[in-house]
Write an enzyme that holds these catalytic residues in place. Structure first.
Site, mmCIF file in Angstrom:
data_model
loop_
_atom_site.group_PDB
_atom_site.id
_atom_site.type_symbol
_atom_site.label_atom_id
_atom_site.label_comp_id
_atom_site.label_asym_id
_atom_site.label_seq_id
_atom_site.Cartn_x
_atom_site.Cartn_y
_atom_site.Cartn_z
ATOM 1 N N SER A 177 0.837 -1.195 0.000
ATOM 2 C CA SER A 177 0.000 0.000 0.000
ATOM 3 C C SER A 177 0.870 1.241 0.000
ATOM 4 O O SER A 177 2.037 1.207 0.436
ATOM 5 C CB SER A 177 -0.896 -0.015 1.246
ATOM 6 O OG SER A 177 -1.503 1.239 1.464
ATOM 7 N N TYR A 183 -2.303 -0.585 10.548
ATOM 8 C CA TYR A 183 -2.203 -1.109 9.184
ATOM 9 C C TYR A 183 -0.945 -0.570 8.512
ATOM 10 O O TYR A 183 -0.181 -1.315 7.886
ATOM 11 C CB TYR A 183 -3.453 -0.720 8.410
ATOM 12 C CG TYR A 183 -3.423 -1.030 6.930
ATOM 13 C CD1 TYR A 183 -3.782 -2.286 6.459
ATOM 14 C CD2 TYR A 183 -3.069 -0.052 6.001
ATOM 15 C CE1 TYR A 183 -3.774 -2.570 5.098
ATOM 16 C CE2 TYR A 183 -3.058 -0.318 4.647
ATOM 17 C CZ TYR A 183 -3.408 -1.578 4.193
ATOM 18 O OH TYR A 183 -3.394 -1.844 2.848
#
Length: 242
Positions: free
Chosen positions: A126, A139
């Site tokens: 990501s 995360y």
């Protein structure tokens, strides 16, 4: 690494980008697609073999390994994303257990097959791996750790013929991003971009418009240059993670 006539394993294959990767692999002519999911999964295409595999469950991972005859591409896609504020240690541990350690355990288990085929490891990461997104910091931490691990595996496995690729995903229209009112790419277009980057042999794959906007800066930046410099410290005789 083209997908035609290859055996591909996708974790987290039941929805979102994982499901799109399964469909795109089939469209591109994969001879076998192993779909790893935590819950029972079925598919009408006979080339799809479902694998019940929670990436935090060592017994299930080993059971999946025993069912896979050959493997050319491992796509580590399974993950968890929980909105938090770093006030709950259990949430941080959960992210690390799935997004970091789970990915590593799956990779380590399938390495013998990938060495045999001179295959590829693709880790779906990501933009939050490069810079923390403070609304999902746990995360972000897990993805940053996994990005660092991806760089290490890339250097350690280079001498063994196994390539390692990081997918730097921007916002994709999945369940995870429903809380963000921002432009999002479709899972289908992201899947195409991932396989396109793999076909081009890109170390770091930027498969969607948001991630592509920083791709050139990343590839020519100091961090990528430092990665290449550090990789030179790995002796070929030591390139072994067993």
């Amino acid at each position: 690494m083209t997908i035609a006539d290859k055996a591909v394993l996708v974790t987290g294959a039941n929805r979102g980008i994982g499901r799109a990767l399964v469909e795109e692999a089939l469209r591109q002519g994969a001879k076998r697609v192993y779909a790893g999911t935590r819950h029972p999964f079925s598919h009408l295409d006979g080339r799809v073999t479902p694998l019940t595999m929670d990436v935090t469950n060592a017994a299930q991972i080993q059971g999946a390994v025993e069912r896979v005859e050959c493997l050319d591409v491992l796509i580590n896609n399974a993950g968890v994303a929980i909105y938090d504020d770093l006030s709950n240690l259990e949430v941080i541990e959960q992210h690390l257990a799935v997004n970091f350690l789970g990915l590593f355990k799956v990779t380590h288990a399938f390495l013998p097959l990938l060495r045999r085929s001179k295959g590829a490891i693709v880790n779906n990461l990501s933009l939050a791996a490069l810079a923390a997104l403070p609304v999902i910091p746990a995360y972000s931490i897990s993805k940053a750790a996994t990005f660092n691990m991806t760089q290490s595996l890339r250097a350690l496995l280079a001498g063994q013929g196994v390539t390692v690729h990081a997918v730097v995903l921007g916002p994709i229209d999945t369940d995870m991003n429903r809380g963000f009112d921002i432009p999002k790419a479709s899972p289908e277009s992201a899947a195409r971009g991932i396989f396109d980057g793999l076909d081009k042999g890109e170390d770091d794959i930027f498969p969607d418009p948001a991630s592509q906007s920083i791709a050139e800066g990343w590839r020519t930046g100091v961090t990528k240059a430092l990665e290449r410099q550090f990789a030179g410290f790995v002796p070929e005789s030591v390139a072994n993670v067993e």
